[in-house]
Design an enzyme around this catalytic site. Structure first.
Site: not given
Length: 408
Positions: A101-102
């Site tokens: 998610d990054e």
């Protein structure tokens, strides 16, 4: 960062607004100790439920709450769609995937085509929201460190989800971070070490002489000193290639294993998976490592040992070496975690035999393992498994259906 990524994807799939829904993604929800992997903002603000919370903490009386089992294949698919959007604005070599998610993006070379930093950021946010209905928070900085700190400490709490930290802002940004653990790279142990040295804040860390930190903590102390001043010289397009690569696998067992024979079944399954990766990459290993963690109820922690072995990538050869390590050092305590790794990796030059081996038998073993690998790669690991994987204690069959340790 994709705001509460797993939870947001589940909300979108249910046609819910991720910012308004009461949803948690939970592993093993049938147990009181089920773990929350992600929660929507409402769950955090209203019920104080966040990543790491347990099932028994959930206010089950609230009928608005939706408990979603993890779907890792879905999250990986959505992640690939997000990466495709990033590549509209940045070449692939200037994208560094930090986690599912990054991501870090270096947009230095994208300004002539797409405008200012703020314009590019808002275009990416717009595209992801418009196409995938996901909200994105963004940290902007002169280097990856400043961008990450801006994201973690400010962007997540702003309505537009954007925060910008520059070198000249360090005294008003990094030095004002109250808790050492709020800085990426400083975990509980590192923070405890710093506190024993009388360092309780990022400002104090920045004012500590470099030789003092380096003497007390080595290379890590030197890195912390530079990070306290906002310095990070890493470049996204310069990929780090480790000098000594290793192949490994670990798992935390669902229960304490009291019978050594059951532990050995799991070790066999894990070695087979690692050996298959060695063969796929056409490499051999000559150093193996086994770590066993005992139950939290045991007075002993476990053990960690390695051994040098003849260079090989054969499951048939590796399994006895790992079992020998386990039998030699096991103290008959209940086992809760297992980790294996194969190091001192070299490219496979050929088949090495000794005078006492049956050549035909060795060649047959190698050909059989290659054939099994091909079948498993095409139809999945459970398409061909040993009968021992059906015995009590085996985990291979169940884990073969998982992605990232969770149900796919």
């Amino acid at each position: 960062m994709l705001n509460r990524f797993f939870a947001s994807v589940e909300c979108v799939k249910r046609r819910l607004n991720p910012l308004e829904a009461y949803l948690v993604v939970m592993s093993n929800a049938e147990r009181a100790g089920g773990l929350v992997l992600a929660a929507t903002p409402k769950m955090k603000s209203v019920h104080h439920i966040k990543t790491g919370s347990r099932m028994y903490e959930l206010p089950t009386w609230d009928e608005r709450i939706i408990i979603a089992p993890p779907r890792m294949k879905l999250y990986l698919k959505v992640n690939a769609m997000i990466q495709a959007i990033f590549r509209r604005y940045v070449p692939a070599e200037f994208i560094h995937v930090y986690s599912i998610d990054e991501c870090f993006l270096d947009i230095t070379g994208s300004h002539l085509l797409f405008g200012s930093t703020d314009e590019i950021v808002r275009k990416i946010q717009h595209d992801i929201l418009e196409e995938l209905r996901l909200y994105v928070t963004v940290g902007i900085g002169d280097n990856p460190l400043l961008a990450k700190l801006a994201l973690d400490n400010v962007a997540k709490n702003r309505p537009d989800g954007i925060a910008e930290w520059r070198y000249e802002d360090v005294p008003e940004t990094i030095w004002k971070i109250k808790h050492l653990e709020d800085v990426c790279g400083i975990g509980h142990r590192t923070a405890a070490h710093l506190k024993r040295m009388g360092i309780f804040s990022m400002y104090q860390l920045s004012q500590t002489p470099l030789p003092v930190l380096k003497s007390a903590m080595g290379v890590i102390g030197e890195q912390l000193y530079y990070h306290a001043h906002g310095l990070d010289y890493s470049r996204l397009n310069e990929k780090y290639v480790p000098v000594n690569k290793s192949y490994g696998k670990s798992q935390i067992l669902e229960k304490d294993y009291h019978i050594p024979a059951e532990v050995e079944i799991v070790i066999r399954e894990m070695v087979e998976e690692v050996a298959m990766r060695l063969r796929q990459n056409h490499v051999d290993t000559s150093v193996i490592h086994l770590s066993i963690g005992y139950s939290k109820y045991s007075i002993k922690k476990g053990f960690s040992h390695q051994a040098k072995i003849p260079s090989t990538n054969s499951s048939h050869a590796l399994i006895p070496y790992f079992l020998e390590l386990f039998r030699r050092y096991d103290e008959r305590e209940p086992v809760r975690s297992i980790a294996i790794s194969c190091g001192k990796i070299t490219l496979k030059a050929g088949l090495q035999l000794n005078l006492f081996e049956d050549v035909n038998r060795t060649l047959n073993h190698e050909q059989l393992e290659v054939t099994v690998d091909k079948i498993r790669m095409r139809y999945g690991f459970k398409s061909l498994m040993h009968a021992s994987s059906l015995l009590t204690g085996a985990t291979g069959l169940k884990r073969s259906e998982m992605v990232g340790g969770h149900k796919g």
